[in-house]
Design a protein around this motif. Sequence first.
Motif, mmCIF file in Angstrom:
data_model
loop_
_atom_site.group_PDB
_atom_site.id
_atom_site.type_symbol
_atom_site.label_atom_id
_atom_site.label_comp_id
_atom_site.label_asym_id
_atom_site.label_seq_id
_atom_site.Cartn_x
_atom_site.Cartn_y
_atom_site.Cartn_z
ATOM 1 N N CYS A 87 0.800 -1.223 0.000
ATOM 2 C CA CYS A 87 0.000 0.000 0.000
ATOM 3 C C CYS A 87 0.834 1.276 0.000
ATOM 4 O O CYS A 87 0.333 2.341 -0.321
ATOM 5 C CB CYS A 87 -0.949 -0.004 1.191
ATOM 6 S SG CYS A 87 -0.121 0.279 2.773
ATOM 7 N N SER A 88 2.120 1.183 0.368
ATOM 8 C CA SER A 88 3.033 2.324 0.359
ATOM 9 C C SER A 88 2.745 3.375 1.433
ATOM 10 O O SER A 88 3.253 4.485 1.344
ATOM 11 C CB SER A 88 3.069 3.012 -1.018
ATOM 12 O OG SER A 88 3.475 2.087 -1.985
ATOM 13 N N SER A 89 1.930 3.057 2.428
ATOM 14 C CA SER A 89 1.705 4.017 3.514
ATOM 15 C C SER A 89 3.002 4.330 4.251
ATOM 16 O O SER A 89 3.196 5.435 4.748
ATOM 17 C CB SER A 89 0.704 3.463 4.532
ATOM 18 O OG SER A 89 -0.523 3.199 3.922
ATOM 19 N N CYS A 90 3.908 3.335 4.350
ATOM 20 C CA CYS A 90 5.095 3.486 5.176
ATOM 21 C C CYS A 90 6.304 3.946 4.363
ATOM 22 O O CYS A 90 7.447 3.787 4.777
ATOM 23 C CB CYS A 90 5.399 2.174 5.906
ATOM 24 S SG CYS A 90 5.770 0.814 4.794
ATOM 25 N N ILE A 91 6.034 4.531 3.195
ATOM 26 C CA ILE A 91 7.125 4.926 2.302
ATOM 27 C C ILE A 91 8.007 6.009 2.938
ATOM 28 O O ILE A 91 7.512 6.866 3.674
ATOM 29 C CB ILE A 91 6.565 5.399 0.942
ATOM 30 C CG1 ILE A 91 7.667 5.429 -0.100
ATOM 31 C CG2 ILE A 91 5.888 6.766 1.070
ATOM 32 C CD1 ILE A 91 7.164 5.514 -1.518
ATOM 33 N N CYS A 92 9.316 5.922 2.684
ATOM 34 C CA CYS A 92 10.243 6.926 3.186
ATOM 35 C C CYS A 92 11.491 6.898 2.300
ATOM 36 O O CYS A 92 11.604 6.060 1.397
ATOM 37 C CB CYS A 92 10.606 6.647 4.639
ATOM 38 S SG CYS A 92 11.351 5.044 4.841
ATOM 39 N N THR A 93 12.386 7.830 2.558
ATOM 40 C CA THR A 93 13.584 7.919 1.718
ATOM 41 C C THR A 93 14.836 7.694 2.561
ATOM 42 O O THR A 93 15.021 8.344 3.597
ATOM 43 C CB THR A 93 13.653 9.295 1.035
ATOM 44 O OG1 THR A 93 12.393 9.535 0.396
ATOM 45 C CG2 THR A 93 14.753 9.335 -0.003
ATOM 46 N N LEU A 109 7.551 -0.822 -5.017
ATOM 47 C CA LEU A 109 8.395 0.265 -5.505
ATOM 48 C C LEU A 109 8.940 -0.078 -6.901
ATOM 49 O O LEU A 109 9.333 -1.228 -7.160
ATOM 50 C CB LEU A 109 9.567 0.492 -4.555
ATOM 51 C CG LEU A 109 9.244 1.146 -3.210
ATOM 52 C CD1 LEU A 109 10.506 1.201 -2.353
ATOM 53 C CD2 LEU A 109 8.663 2.529 -3.407
ATOM 54 N N LEU A 110 8.953 0.917 -7.760
ATOM 55 C CA LEU A 110 9.569 0.728 -9.074
ATOM 56 C C LEU A 110 11.089 0.720 -8.887
ATOM 57 O O LEU A 110 11.598 1.329 -7.951
ATOM 58 C CB LEU A 110 9.176 1.870 -10.017
ATOM 59 C CG LEU A 110 7.678 2.091 -10.207
ATOM 60 C CD1 LEU A 110 7.437 3.354 -11.050
ATOM 61 C CD2 LEU A 110 7.052 0.878 -10.882
ATOM 62 N N PRO A 111 11.817 0.022 -9.771
ATOM 63 C CA PRO A 111 13.283 0.027 -9.650
ATOM 64 C C PRO A 111 13.851 1.451 -9.588
ATOM 65 O O PRO A 111 14.782 1.727 -8.836
ATOM 66 C CB PRO A 111 13.737 -0.699 -10.913
ATOM 67 C CG PRO A 111 12.591 -1.569 -11.287
ATOM 68 C CD PRO A 111 11.363 -0.835 -10.862
ATOM 69 N N SER A 112 13.252 2.362 -10.350
ATOM 70 C CA SER A 112 13.764 3.737 -10.348
ATOM 71 C C SER A 112 13.549 4.394 -8.981
ATOM 72 O O SER A 112 14.390 5.139 -8.496
ATOM 73 C CB SER A 112 13.070 4.551 -11.442
ATOM 74 O OG SER A 112 11.664 4.514 -11.247
ATOM 75 N N GLU A 113 12.417 4.097 -8.350
ATOM 76 C CA GLU A 113 12.129 4.660 -7.032
ATOM 77 C C GLU A 113 13.096 4.079 -6.000
ATOM 78 O O GLU A 113 13.642 4.797 -5.161
ATOM 79 C CB GLU A 113 10.687 4.351 -6.616
ATOM 80 C CG GLU A 113 9.654 5.069 -7.467
ATOM 81 C CD GLU A 113 8.221 4.596 -7.223
ATOM 82 O OE1 GLU A 113 7.309 5.389 -7.414
ATOM 83 O OE2 GLU A 113 8.017 3.407 -6.847
ATOM 84 N N TYR A 114 13.295 2.773 -6.092
ATOM 85 C CA TYR A 114 14.223 2.115 -5.175
ATOM 86 C C TYR A 114 15.620 2.704 -5.329
ATOM 87 O O TYR A 114 16.304 3.018 -4.354
ATOM 88 C CB TYR A 114 14.233 0.603 -5.433
ATOM 89 C CG TYR A 114 14.965 -0.188 -4.385
ATOM 90 C CD1 TYR A 114 14.300 -0.687 -3.271
ATOM 91 C CD2 TYR A 114 16.335 -0.451 -4.507
ATOM 92 C CE1 TYR A 114 14.955 -1.411 -2.293
ATOM 93 C CE2 TYR A 114 17.016 -1.174 -3.541
ATOM 94 C CZ TYR A 114 16.323 -1.658 -2.440
ATOM 95 O OH TYR A 114 16.996 -2.368 -1.472
ATOM 96 N N GLY A 115 15.993 2.902 -6.600
ATOM 97 C CA GLY A 115 17.303 3.466 -6.909
ATOM 98 C C GLY A 115 17.454 4.866 -6.338
ATOM 99 O O GLY A 115 18.537 5.283 -5.944
ATOM 100 N N ALA A 116 16.349 5.599 -6.257
ATOM 101 C CA ALA A 116 16.380 6.959 -5.726
ATOM 102 C C ALA A 116 16.347 6.968 -4.203
ATOM 103 O O ALA A 116 16.246 8.022 -3.589
ATOM 104 C CB ALA A 116 15.218 7.762 -6.287
#
Lengths: 381, 445
Positions: A87-93, A109-116
Motif C-alpha cells: 500500500c506504500s503508507s510506510c514509504i520513506c527515503t 516500488l519501481l526500480p527507479s524509485e528504489y534506486g532513488a
Amino acid sequence: MNNSMRQVTPNFSDDATRGLSVVPNTHVLDAMTEQEMPIVSEPKRQVTLNFSDGETRVFSVAPGENILDAALEQDMPVLFQCRSGSCSSCICTLKDGDANTLAGASSTLLPSEYGAGQRLLCVSQAETDCSFELPYSSEVGSNAAHEVNVFIDSIERIAINAVRLTVELADDEWMDFRPGQFMQIAVPGVGVVRSYSPSSTQKTLPKMEFLIRLLPDGVMSKYLEEVAAADDVLTLTGPYGAFFLREEHRRSPHIFVAGGTGLSPILSMIDTLHQSSGRKPPMLLSFGSAHAETLFALEDIQLREQWLPTLEARICASNGAVEGQHPGNPVSALRDDDVKDPNTVAYLCGPQPMIDAATSRLLELGVKAENIFAEHFVASN
Amino acid sequence: MSEQPIIRRRVVKTGISDSRTNNAKTQSQYQPYKDAAWGFINHWYPALFSHELAEDQVEGIQICGVPIVLRRVNGKVYALKDQCLHRGVRLSEKPMCFNKSTITCWYHGFTFDLESGELVTIVANPDDKLIGTTGLTSYPIHEVNGMIFVFVREDDYPDADVPPLADDLPFRFPENSEIFPHPLWPASPSVLDDNAMNLGMHRTGYGNWRIACENGFDNAHILVHKDNTIVHAMDWVLPLGLLPTADDCIAVVENDTGPKGLMQWMFTDKWKPVMENKVLDLKVEGLKGRFYRTSVVLPGVLMVENWPQEHMTQYEWYVPITDDTHEYWEVLVRVCNTEEEREKNQHRFNVVYKPLCLHGFNDCDLYAREAMQNFYTDGTGWDDEQLVSTDVSPITWRKLASRWNRGIAKPGRGVAGSVKDTSLIFKDTADGHRPGYQVRKIPEE
C-alpha cells in the motif's frame, strides 16, 4: 508579557488554567534509554527517523529484523497499513546507511524509485545504522500536540462567571484528543495562551465545546466578553495532559468530583462512556460551586441522567442550595456507601483544596490510590 | 506573514448530527433518538425466517448499516460481517465455502472462521503475515420457532455483554398477566413460547425505521384502516381513534432485566374510544367489539395482542437497513400443539391472514409511513412536527428509547446506501431492482 504567538509552556497566571506541567516531545531520549539489550550476538542497528516537522526519533533494530515491526514496538509515530509491501503508507527515503528488502518479501516500488532511495519500511531491513526521511510530520502518526485553527460558533453566558464557548475546526484541520485532556487557546492580539479542557468528545468533532470560567481582568475573560464574535478565528494547541479517561477501567464504577468549570473535562468523560460500546458502568457525578447562583450546565447534567440510567448526579452549593441540591461542597456530598466495589475509579477536577479533600475522602471510602486521577485548576490573578 | 495559509470554514453539510452543536437548547430528552437515523445497535433483530436459509445456504443482509452474511452448517446458523477486510467485497454475493468451518471471499480468497471470524488463511497466500492477526466481527445468533435472530453489534461490543434474546422481545403472558391484566382476551402467545408458530412476511419499506415504528402504537392512526376489507367483512368495531384520558395511560417498563418498553392501557378507562365526529357527521358502524392492545419494546418491536383473532398476537419489526430503508416484518404468533392445528393455522394464514391482514390491512400502514418520509428525511420534520394529545405514545417511546438503547448506530461506512447517488443504484433501478435488504447474488454463467 511575552509576544510570541506560540507558547509551549502551559502554566499561566490568570484565568482558570492548569497546574499540570507538560514537557513536549522528549521521545528521543525515551527511545534511547529504553532500548532493550540485544539477544543476538550481532549488534543492533540504530535507525534515525526524520519527520517533516523537524522531529527526529531514534530506535534500534536487529539485523534481519523488519524495520516497521521494530519501530512500532518502540512507539515510533510511523504510518503503515498493509505491512506487506503493497500500500506504500510506510514509504520513506533512505538518506544515510544501507537498508534493503527483506528476503522473501516484495515491494511495489519501481526500480527507479528504489534506486532513488525510496523504501517501504514494512519490507525493509537495516544492513547498517541508517537514517530515513519521512514525508509527514511526527504528529500524524501519533497524538502529539500540534496547532490548529478553529472558528467561533457561539459564546453563551451560562452563569454569572462562566461561558460556554463552541468552536469548529477549520477546513482541512483536525485534532484528536482523549476525554479529559486540555488545549491551549491563544488570546487573539494579546500573545498569551490559556488552557482549557473541552466538554465535548471526539465524536462531536469538528465541533468542540469549552466551559470557561470568567475572572475579573482575566485576558481571556476580557476577550470573550468584549471582543470575541462568531466566525472569529482562534488558535489551539494540544492535546495535552495525562488526566484522561482510562480505557482499562471502563467497566469499573466511576466517581466524578467536579468543582466549577472543572466540570468541563468530566462531561467529556461521561459522554465518552455513554458513547462507548458495551454495558455502561455505574457513574456518580458530584458537582458543586460555592454559590447556587454560580452553578451552570444543570440542564446538561439532567439530560445525561435521562439518557444514562446508570448515572446519578449530585448538585452541590456551599451557599444558597435550593431543594434537591446538596448544601455543601461536592466532597461532603460523598456518602459512606458510595464505594461498594474495590475497583472503583475516581476522576477529580477542580481547585486544589477540593482535590485534596476528595482524595483523602475517597481513600477513606476504600478507593485505591492508583485509581484516583486528578487535575486541578489554577484560578489566580 | 505572506506564508500564512488561508484558513477556511468547513462547508456545512446537511443532516441532524452535523448541524447540531452539543448545546442543551437544541437538545431534547430524546435527542439520542433523533440521532439514531441508522438505528439502535447492540440489539437483537430478526434476520431471516428459518425456511429462508437451508443447510449450506449463504445469504447476505444489512441491518443498521452493518452488512451481515449468514451461513447454515449442520443446522447451525453463523453470522459474520459481510465485508471482506481486504477490499470490502460482500462474501454473500458469490458464496464460496471449501469446508464446514469457514467462508471464503470469492475474490481474493481471504478465508474466515465461521465461529470466530478470524482470518485463517488466504487461498493463494497461505503464509501471509496478516493471517491469524485479524478477522471479521461475528454476530451471535438465536434461532427459535422458525425465526433466525441476530445480535447486531459494534465491532468492539464484548461477548460477555450480549443479553438474552428475550430482553429485546415484547412482554410475555401469562407471566405479566397480573401487571397487565387482559380481562377481554386470553393470555397472548409469544414468539418464544413452546410450539409457537411464527408465520409472517418481511419486505422493504422506503423510509426511516423510526417513522415506521411510531405508526403501529399511535392510537390516532387507526383512521387509515377505516375502510379495510377485513374490518367490514368481519363487522368489527374499530374506533376512529383512541384518546388518552389519564396521566397514567401508558406504563413504562424499565426493570433491571427483561425488555424495556411501554404498554398502553387500551380498552380501559384510561383511553376513550372515539366513535363519531359530529362536525364531519362520521359514525363508526359495526357490531363486533374488536379489542386489542399495543405495546412496543426496544429496539422497536411492536406487539398487538388479541390480533387479528383470539389466541393470536401480531409482532412487527422495522429493522433499519440504512437511514432511509427498513425491513418491515409482520409475524403472526399462535401456539399449535398438534400437527392438525399447525396445518389448520398454516391454511388460514395463507387464505385469510396473509392476504387480508398482513397485506390488505397493513399495506395501508406501509404507504402511510412512506407518506411521512419526505417531511422527516432532511431532519426538519423533527423540529416542525406539531403534536397533539394522542402523540403521548410516540413521545414516551422516544424518551425511553433514548434512555435504554444499547448504542446508536453510526452512519453506514462503505456499505450500500451510505451514498445515495452512485451509478450502481441507478443501474440496479434501471434493471428493475429496488434498494433492498437482501444481497442479490451474482448470476452464475
